[in-house]
Design a protein around this motif. Structure first.
Motif, PDB file in Angstrom:
ATOM      1  N   GLU A   1      40.523  -7.649 -11.142  1.00 56.39           N
ATOM      2  CA  GLU A   1      40.154  -8.628 -10.474  1.00 56.39           C
ATOM      3  C   GLU A   1      40.525  -9.937 -10.982  1.00 56.39           C
ATOM      4  O   GLU A   1      40.478 -10.811 -10.472  1.00 56.39           O
TER       5      GLU A   1
ATOM      6  N   HIS B   1      40.107 -11.159  -4.734  1.00 53.82           N
ATOM      7  CA  HIS B   1      41.060 -10.510  -5.229  1.00 53.82           C
ATOM      8  C   HIS B   1      41.919 -10.249  -4.457  1.00 53.82           C
ATOM      9  O   HIS B   1      43.279  -9.870  -4.040  1.00 53.82           O
TER      10      HIS B   1
ATOM     11  N   GLY C   1      45.335 -10.779  -9.980  1.00 52.60           N
ATOM     12  CA  GLY C   1      45.506 -11.705  -8.846  1.00 52.60           C
ATOM     13  C   GLY C   1      46.652 -11.447  -7.665  1.00 52.60           C
ATOM     14  O   GLY C   1      47.083 -11.867  -7.120  1.00 52.60           O
TER      15      GLY C   1
ATOM     16  N   ASN D   1      45.118 -14.541  -1.754  1.00 52.56           N
ATOM     17  CA  ASN D   1      44.713 -14.227  -2.775  1.00 52.56           C
ATOM     18  C   ASN D   1      45.806 -13.136  -3.804  1.00 52.56           C
ATOM     19  O   ASN D   1      45.449 -13.592  -4.887  1.00 52.56           O
ATOM     20  N   ARG D   2      46.164 -13.179  -3.642  1.00 57.00           N
ATOM     21  CA  ARG D   2      47.457 -11.634  -4.054  1.00 57.00           C
ATOM     22  C   ARG D   2      48.943 -11.910  -3.987  1.00 57.00           C
ATOM     23  O   ARG D   2      49.809 -11.934  -2.485  1.00 57.00           O
TER      24      ARG D   2
END
Length: 234
Positions: free
Chosen positions: A114, A79, A117, A84-85
């Motif tokens: 986690e 994460h 996002g 993925n952020r």
């Protein structure tokens, strides 16, 4: 790039190469000891892909170098990876309560940071970008938004600006608010009661009606209302 057409692309690992050493001049960098030293993730990874194209639309792999000898991202750290952020639209709406408070709300809602996002810094950065986008046009955006709703039959909207072009009073009412107003139309019922019981000349009731806007604050004078206060000061 050839004749305005992109014909080649390189993709490398985020850990490729090495961080160049920073030169230190004691006469120039007097405060360098106070700067935070950031660790580097670059370890000289040689993994890369080279793509080529003839038309800039379709690409083919021309060269692939595996050369990756470092450990991949652990499952519990995925994460933190930039790809993925990303804040969703629903999460972005929550930022209006403040980036830190919004992140804590999302962390509780999704069952852990986690699972959000995005990080707390991502929330802060989005809030900063939003403020830069709005700038000094926040009042203008509100007026434009409400003006667009005038196409509905039961929507009313009025506003005024002062001599400096600043938005001062603003009033809007939709169908539901108008129905609520009719259901709780206090002044009309008050006048009907005064007429029904022949109290229209009662001085005490006239004085009480004139100060009706002070009724609620006086009624709750002894109640603690600090929980209703909101401030952005630190």
């Amino acid at each position: 790039m050839n004749d305005g057409i992109l014909k080649s692309k390189y993709f490398t690992c985020s850990k490729e190469g090495h961080k160049p050493p920073k030169s230190y001049d004691p006469m120039v960098d007097k405060d360098s000891s106070k700067q935070r030293k950031r660790p580097t993730i670059r370890c000289g990874c040689r993994a890369q892909i080279f793509l080529k194209s003839m038309d800039g639309i379709k690409f083919e792999i021309n060269e692939f170098v595996e050369g990756q000898y470092h450990a991949m991202v652990e499952e519990e750290d995925k994460h933190f990876v930039r790809s993925n952020r990303k804040l969703t639209h629903v999460q972005e709406v929550n930022i209006k309560v403040g980036p830190v408070k919004a992140f804590n709300i999302l962390r509780t809602k999704y069952g852990g940071f986690e699972e959000v996002g995005a990080s707390k810094d991502d929330c802060k950065n989005f809030k900063q970008r939003l403020n830069c986008f709005i700038g000094e046009f926040d009042a203008e955006m509100v007026v434009q938004r409400l003006s667009g709703k005038k196409c509905y039959d039961d929507f009313s909207f009025e506003y005024n600006v002062n001599d400096n072009g600043e938005l001062t009073p603003l009033f809007w009412a939709d169908e539901i608010s108008k129905k609520n107003y009719l259901a709780f139309e206090f002044e009309t019922k008050w006048l009907l009661i005064m007429k029904e019981y022949d109290l229209e000349s009662n001085k005490w009731l006239i004085d009480m009606f004139d100060m009706r806007y002070d009724w609620i604050p006086a009624y709750y004078r002894d109640e603690p209302l600090s929980g209703l206060m909101h401030t952005t000061s630190r």
